[in-house]
Design a protein around this motif. Structure first.
Motif, PDB file in Angstrom:
ATOM      1  N   HIS A 259      70.666  46.483  34.067  1.00 19.50           N
ATOM      2  CA  HIS A 259      69.431  46.790  33.342  1.00 19.50           C
ATOM      3  C   HIS A 259      69.423  46.021  32.013  1.00 19.50           C
ATOM      4  CE1 HIS A 259      66.264  49.055  31.317  1.00 19.50           C
ATOM      5  NE2 HIS A 259      65.940  49.558  32.499  1.00 19.50           N
ATOM      6  N   PRO A 260      68.292  45.407  31.642  1.00 21.62           N
ATOM      7  CA  PRO A 260      68.246  44.658  30.382  1.00 21.62           C
ATOM      8  C   PRO A 260      68.629  45.496  29.158  1.00 21.62           C
ATOM      9  CG  PRO A 260      66.330  44.135  31.706  1.00 21.62           C
ATOM     10  CD  PRO A 260      67.044  45.250  32.417  1.00 21.62           C
ATOM     11  N   CYS A 294      57.211  50.738  32.714  1.00 16.75           N
ATOM     12  CA  CYS A 294      58.624  50.856  32.359  1.00 16.75           C
ATOM     13  C   CYS A 294      58.711  51.205  30.874  1.00 16.75           C
ATOM     14  CB  CYS A 294      59.338  49.528  32.647  1.00 16.75           C
ATOM     15  SG  CYS A 294      61.029  49.518  32.017  1.00 16.75           S
ATOM     16  N   PHE A 296      60.911  50.765  28.823  1.00 14.81           N
ATOM     17  CA  PHE A 296      61.603  49.761  28.005  1.00 14.81           C
ATOM     18  C   PHE A 296      60.765  48.492  27.815  1.00 14.81           C
ATOM     19  CE2 PHE A 296      65.159  46.532  27.584  1.00 14.81           C
ATOM     20  CZ  PHE A 296      65.533  46.921  26.302  1.00 14.81           C
ATOM     21  N   HIS A 297      59.557  48.433  28.412  1.00 17.25           N
ATOM     22  CA  HIS A 297      58.867  47.134  28.456  1.00 17.25           C
ATOM     23  C   HIS A 297      58.473  46.601  27.079  1.00 17.25           C
ATOM     24  CE1 HIS A 297      54.730  49.086  28.382  1.00 17.25           C
ATOM     25  NE2 HIS A 297      54.468  47.974  27.727  1.00 17.25           N
ATOM     26  N   CYS A 300      61.619  44.624  26.068  1.00 21.01           N
ATOM     27  CA  CYS A 300      62.402  43.913  27.085  1.00 21.01           C
ATOM     28  C   CYS A 300      62.089  42.412  27.075  1.00 21.01           C
ATOM     29  CB  CYS A 300      62.090  44.497  28.463  1.00 21.01           C
ATOM     30  SG  CYS A 300      63.044  43.715  29.769  1.00 21.01           S
ATOM     31  N   ASN A 302      62.702  40.443  29.407  1.00 24.45           N
ATOM     32  CA  ASN A 302      62.357  40.031  30.770  1.00 24.45           C
ATOM     33  C   ASN A 302      61.053  40.648  31.269  1.00 24.45           C
ATOM     34  OD1 ASN A 302      65.649  40.671  30.831  1.00 24.45           O
ATOM     35  ND2 ASN A 302      65.033  38.634  31.519  1.00 24.45           N
ATOM     36  N   CYS A 303      60.292  41.261  30.363  1.00 29.79           N
ATOM     37  CA  CYS A 303      59.110  42.026  30.776  1.00 29.79           C
ATOM     38  C   CYS A 303      58.128  41.166  31.591  1.00 29.79           C
ATOM     39  CB  CYS A 303      58.422  42.577  29.526  1.00 29.79           C
ATOM     40  SG  CYS A 303      56.974  43.557  29.915  1.00 29.79           S
ATOM     41  N   MET A 304      57.666  41.717  32.702  1.00 23.23           N
ATOM     42  CA  MET A 304      56.669  41.050  33.555  1.00 23.23           C
ATOM     43  C   MET A 304      55.397  41.891  33.524  1.00 23.23           C
ATOM     44  SD  MET A 304      59.287  40.497  36.761  1.00 23.23           S
ATOM     45  CE  MET A 304      59.998  42.127  36.652  1.00 23.23           C
ATOM     46  N   CYS A 307      55.600  45.367  34.870  1.00 22.27           N
ATOM     47  CA  CYS A 307      56.385  46.350  34.101  1.00 22.27           C
ATOM     48  C   CYS A 307      55.519  47.180  33.169  1.00 22.27           C
ATOM     49  CB  CYS A 307      57.446  45.638  33.259  1.00 22.27           C
ATOM     50  SG  CYS A 307      58.475  44.514  34.190  1.00 22.27           S
ATOM     51  N   PRO A 312      59.662  51.677  37.182  1.00 20.63           N
ATOM     52  CA  PRO A 312      60.700  51.451  38.208  1.00 20.63           C
ATOM     53  C   PRO A 312      61.524  52.712  38.455  1.00 20.63           C
ATOM     54  CG  PRO A 312      61.371  50.485  36.117  1.00 20.63           C
ATOM     55  CD  PRO A 312      60.000  51.046  35.902  1.00 20.63           C
ATOM     56  N   CYS A 325      65.091  48.988  37.300  1.00 27.71           N
ATOM     57  CA  CYS A 325      64.505  47.755  36.764  1.00 27.71           C
ATOM     58  C   CYS A 325      63.991  46.913  37.926  1.00 27.71           C
ATOM     59  CB  CYS A 325      65.553  46.978  35.967  1.00 27.71           C
ATOM     60  SG  CYS A 325      64.954  45.366  35.448  1.00 27.71           S
ATOM     61  N   PHE A 326      62.750  46.387  37.795  1.00 26.80           N
ATOM     62  CA  PHE A 326      62.161  45.592  38.868  1.00 26.80           C
ATOM     63  C   PHE A 326      62.924  44.290  39.106  1.00 26.80           C
ATOM     64  CE2 PHE A 326      58.148  47.899  37.500  1.00 26.80           C
ATOM     65  CZ  PHE A 326      58.187  48.769  38.575  1.00 26.80           C
ATOM     66  N   LEU A 327      63.676  43.812  38.126  1.00 29.48           N
ATOM     67  CA  LEU A 327      64.413  42.556  38.305  1.00 29.48           C
ATOM     68  C   LEU A 327      65.368  42.647  39.492  1.00 29.48           C
ATOM     69  CD1 LEU A 327      65.437  41.643  34.629  1.00 29.48           C
ATOM     70  CD2 LEU A 327      63.691  40.514  36.044  1.00 29.48           C
TER      71      LEU A 327
HETATM   72 FE1  SF4 Z   1      62.374  44.928  31.644  1.00 28.84          FE
HETATM   73 FE2  SF4 Z   1      60.558  45.137  33.576  1.00 28.84          FE
HETATM   74 FE3  SF4 Z   1      63.104  45.692  34.068  1.00 28.84          FE
HETATM   75 FE4  SF4 Z   1      61.636  47.315  32.572  1.00 28.84          FE
HETATM   76  S1  SF4 Z   1      61.328  46.862  34.763  1.00 28.84           S
HETATM   77  S2  SF4 Z   1      63.685  46.661  32.150  1.00 28.84           S
HETATM   78  S3  SF4 Z   1      60.383  45.849  31.458  1.00 28.84           S
HETATM   79  S4  SF4 Z   1      62.258  43.712  33.520  1.00 28.84           S
END
Ligand code: SF4
Length: 330
Positions: A259-260, A294, A296-297, A300, A302-304, A307, A312, A325-327
């Protein structure tokens, strides 16, 4: 074998805004589920304000719960009557962060350690013939106190002294002795070393590990300090805004974080052999106004797009390692 199962726990409380006097709902723990195995040290990690202490207080029935279940040895402790609650509280003891404020300065150590025995004088925890504690002689009670002081590395002469006559590390040993004197199965230690010098922290950590091994104790170790957690925990649950975002054994969390947020916490640990990339920016959002998607977005790297809209779920990898986490779906 699980000693504690937490299912879909929600803890909320209201605060008043200092400016407008308006009431706001703080969502401190959000739909949290967690299994704690007998005999393990599980660390609950995360920044201040992530809900770690609220979770601990809910488990100890020190704070009201909005919904969910907290099952200890198969019984939901939220349904206990006052007599059952007393027995539960003997089995589960807490050690707090500040050994300077958690010990009554006006009481001698012997009296501090005797107090839980007096409050629980109907329990039979020290006798095989079911003698209640109030049937014990003064000498027998003193022997119990002497033994528990020895267990935490202190001499019996401590009984006649006051808390101010001890160092911070010694006071935390006394707080641990007070927790141990009722022979608990489960100890929640809430930031027990963060008020201590680094040189003393290791001694208290070693003591907790030794107690776990010698008495088959289960310990929930709450801390924001990943460096400390690495040395004590069998498993780690990472919390963010009242939820567990990653959980796994200590090796997996440190060597293969998924997780980021976990990665950012690990990046923040000072290391001599590596330049630190500070990837955790911004403050934790207010639990009175949780972000959509999410949680945490907003911080984050890595936010998409997804998110910001979808939340997630914890996805389980091998060996009980799980992260939300979607990653991990890419
Ligand atoms: Fe980051 Fe998206 Fe994973 Fe949340 S789901 S931790 S915002 S990459």
């Amino acid at each position: 074998m699980s000693i504690l199962e937490i299912k879909n726990l929600n803890v909320e409380y209201t605060t008043k805004s200092t400016v407008l006097g308006k009431e706001k709902t703080v969502r401190a723990v959000n739909d949290l589920s967690l299994d704690v195995k007998k005999g393990e040290i599980i660390a609950i990690a995360g920044e201040s304000g992530c809900g770690k202490s609220t979770l601990a207080n809910a488990i100890a029935r020190l704070t009201p719960v909005k919904s969910g279940e907290i099952i200890f040895h198969g019984i939901n402790i939220l349904d206990l009557n006052s007599k059952q609650l007393k027995i539960y509280r003997q089995s589960l003891q807490m050690v707090f962060q500040n050994p300077y404020s958690s010990l009554n300065p006006k009481m001698k150590i012997g009296d501090i350690l005797k107090e839980p025995l007096i409050i629980n004088n109907d329990l039979c925890i020290y006798s095989e013939d079911y003698r209640a504690l109030h049937e014990f002689s003064k000498g027998e009670i003193e022997e119990i106190i002497r033994q528990v002081l020895e267990t935490v590395g202190l001499d019996k002469s401590a009984m006649d002294l006051y808390p101010h006559e001890f160092s911070g590390g010694q006071r935390q040993r006394i707080a641990i002795a007070r927790a141990l004197i009722l022979k608990p199965e489960f100890i929640i230690a809430d930031e027990p070393v963060s008020a201590l010098d680094v040189s003393i922290q290791a001694q208290i950590i070693n003591l907790l590990v030794q107690l776990k091994n010698n008495y088959n104790l289960t310990i929930m170790f709450i801390s924001h300090d990943m460096n400390v957690i690495r040395h004590i925990a069998d498993r780690i649950a990472i919390m963010y805004l009242g939820q567990i975002v990653e959980i796994g054994n200590t090796d997996n969390i440190f060597k293969n974080p998924k997780h980021p947020y976990t990665k950012a916490l690990l990046e923040a640990v000072p290391r001599f052999d590596k330049k630190q990339d500070t990837i955790l920016t911004g403050d934790i959002p207010s639990p009175t106004n949780l972000p959509d998607g999410c949680k945490f977005h907003t911080r984050c790297v890595n936010c998409m797009d997804r998110c910001t809209k979808e939340e997630p779920e914890l996805k389980i990898f091998h060996g009980g390692h799980a992260a939300a986490c979607f990653l991990n779906e890419l």
